[in-house]
Design a protein around this motif. Structure first.
Motif, PDB file in Angstrom:
ATOM      1  N   ASN A 142       0.811  -1.223   0.000  1.00 15.70           N
ATOM      2  CA  ASN A 142       0.000   0.000   0.000  1.00 15.70           C
ATOM      3  C   ASN A 142       0.841   1.270   0.000  1.00 15.70           C
ATOM      4  O   ASN A 142       0.568   2.203  -0.743  1.00 15.70           O
ATOM      5  CB  ASN A 142      -0.940  -0.014   1.211  1.00 15.70           C
ATOM      6  N   VAL A 143       1.885   1.302   0.844  1.00 16.99           N
ATOM      7  CA  VAL A 143       2.728   2.504   0.884  1.00 16.99           C
ATOM      8  C   VAL A 143       3.592   2.575  -0.377  1.00 16.99           C
ATOM      9  O   VAL A 143       3.688   3.636  -1.020  1.00 16.99           O
ATOM     10  CB  VAL A 143       3.616   2.547   2.152  1.00 16.99           C
ATOM     11  N   ASP A 162       9.284  -6.831  -4.845  1.00 18.98           N
ATOM     12  CA  ASP A 162       8.358  -7.329  -3.827  1.00 18.98           C
ATOM     13  C   ASP A 162       8.377  -8.854  -3.917  1.00 18.98           C
ATOM     14  O   ASP A 162       8.284  -9.420  -5.010  1.00 18.98           O
ATOM     15  CB  ASP A 162       6.942  -6.787  -4.083  1.00 18.98           C
TER      16      ASP A 162
END
Ligand code: NAD
Length: 306
Positions: A142-143, A162
């Motif tokens: 999200n960030v 990620d």
């Protein structure tokens, strides 16, 4: 049903008003324990609570043991490493976070810190610009996604790694997805950390990873202090006078960083990432809504323990 808001660092009043409206609107009772200074106060307040909303407050086995009527704890925020998930599961308590509600606030702070760093902490000397620099986003959650959105406005070249987010999700945002953290740190002038603190990530930002960053590198941390191997970061910064570290989470060795690395180290005095009125309101109200959904309809979306 009694819902307790237990916040050593209170929400903004407007957020408390919003929480109250949601909870009382559902026919539940709201109790407030704010700015408590002693764990005994928390242990006493949780005794008859059926639900608790917390921020960075510690919910450990002792608190769960004292909270005999407890069904759910919601951490208004993203990270939930302040809740003992195993103990909660053992007590039959559901734990949730409120993902995404404070992400923009944290992402904006990344750029506040970065501009401060590339302009030499506003010391009057000539700095550099963010435009054209390679920014590595370490974890595209999200960030991380909000950081990418803002970085485009600065004209930066974007890379991300990620471990779980599919590459096509990253690349559809115009961000180059790389295959490993090693590759990310090798390529990028600036790396912004957005990994959670897990068994795997704790101490994982170490010398081996950081030493390959290009000259003039900057590491910015708005994630968690535990992910940094502080001894190795200190060693690296001693060997690399070009390296800057800026963080929203004060290291355990803050005094040492401050003494050794004047002009290339900065920590916010207190974690500031989610400290905006908007993030407070969003996360607090989301927490209240999730409690109402859970107690009334058994909705377990955002549950983080099994
Ligand atoms: N400074 C603050 O006040 C503040 C506020 C909110 C969140 N945070 C912290 O920021 C971090 C990110 O929050 P978020 O809301 O984006 O979380 P998130 O859960 O939305 O995203 C985390 C991402 O990390 C990825 N990930 C997990 N393990 C990984 C690994 N080993 N290697 C690479 N990627 C991995 C996940 O796939 C996920 O995409 C967390 O550490 C959170 O605690 C800090």
């Amino acid at each position: 049903m009694k819902v307790l808001v237990a916040t050593e660092k209170p929400f903004a009043k407007i957020a408390v008003d919003g929480i109250k409206k949601e909870i009382e609107g559902a026919g539940f009772e709201l109790a407030l324990l704010e700015k408590y200074t002693d764990k005994a106060q928390l242990l006493d307040a949780v005794k008859d609570a059926n639900a608790i909303i917390i921020r960075s407050d510690i919910i450990d086995a002792e608190v769960l043991e004292a909270a005999k009527e407890l069904k759910i704890v919601v951490r208004a925020g993203a990270g939930y490493d302040n809740v003992d998930l195993n103990a909660a599961t053992a007590h039959g308590v559901c734990v949730m976070n409120t993902p995404g509600q404070n992400s923009n606030a944290v992402a904006e702070l990344v750029f506040g810190l970065l501009v401060y760093a590339v302009r030499n902490f506003y010391n009057g000397t000539s700095g550099t610009e963010l435009m054209g620099k390679k920014l590595g986003i370490h974890a595209y959650g999200n960030v991380g996604r909000n950081v990418a959105r803002i970085a485009k406005g600065f004209g930066m070249e974007l890379y991300a790694y990620d471990a779980f987010c599919p590459k096509d999700v990253i690349e559809k945002d115009g961000v180059k997805a790389v295959d490993s953290a090693e590759e990310l740190y090798k390529i990028c002038n600036i790396v912004s950390l957005h990994i959670p603190a897990t068994a795997e990530t704790k101490n994982s930002i170490n010398c081996d990873l950081l030493k390959n960053m290009p000259k003039g590198a900057i590491l910015v941390n708005t994630a968690r202090k535990e992910v940094i191997n502080e001894d190795e970061l200190i060693q690296l910064m001693e060997e690399r006078p070009d390296f800057k570290y800026i963080t929203d989470i004060m290291p355990a060795a803050n005094a040492k960083f401050t003494e050794l690395f004047a002009g290339r180290y900065f920590s916010t005095p207190k974690k500031m990432g989610a400290q905006t009125a908007e993030a407070n309101i969003n996360a607090g109200i989301a927490a209240a809504k999730q409690i109402v959904g859970f107690l009334k309809e058994g909705c377990e979306k955002f549950r983080v323990n099994k």
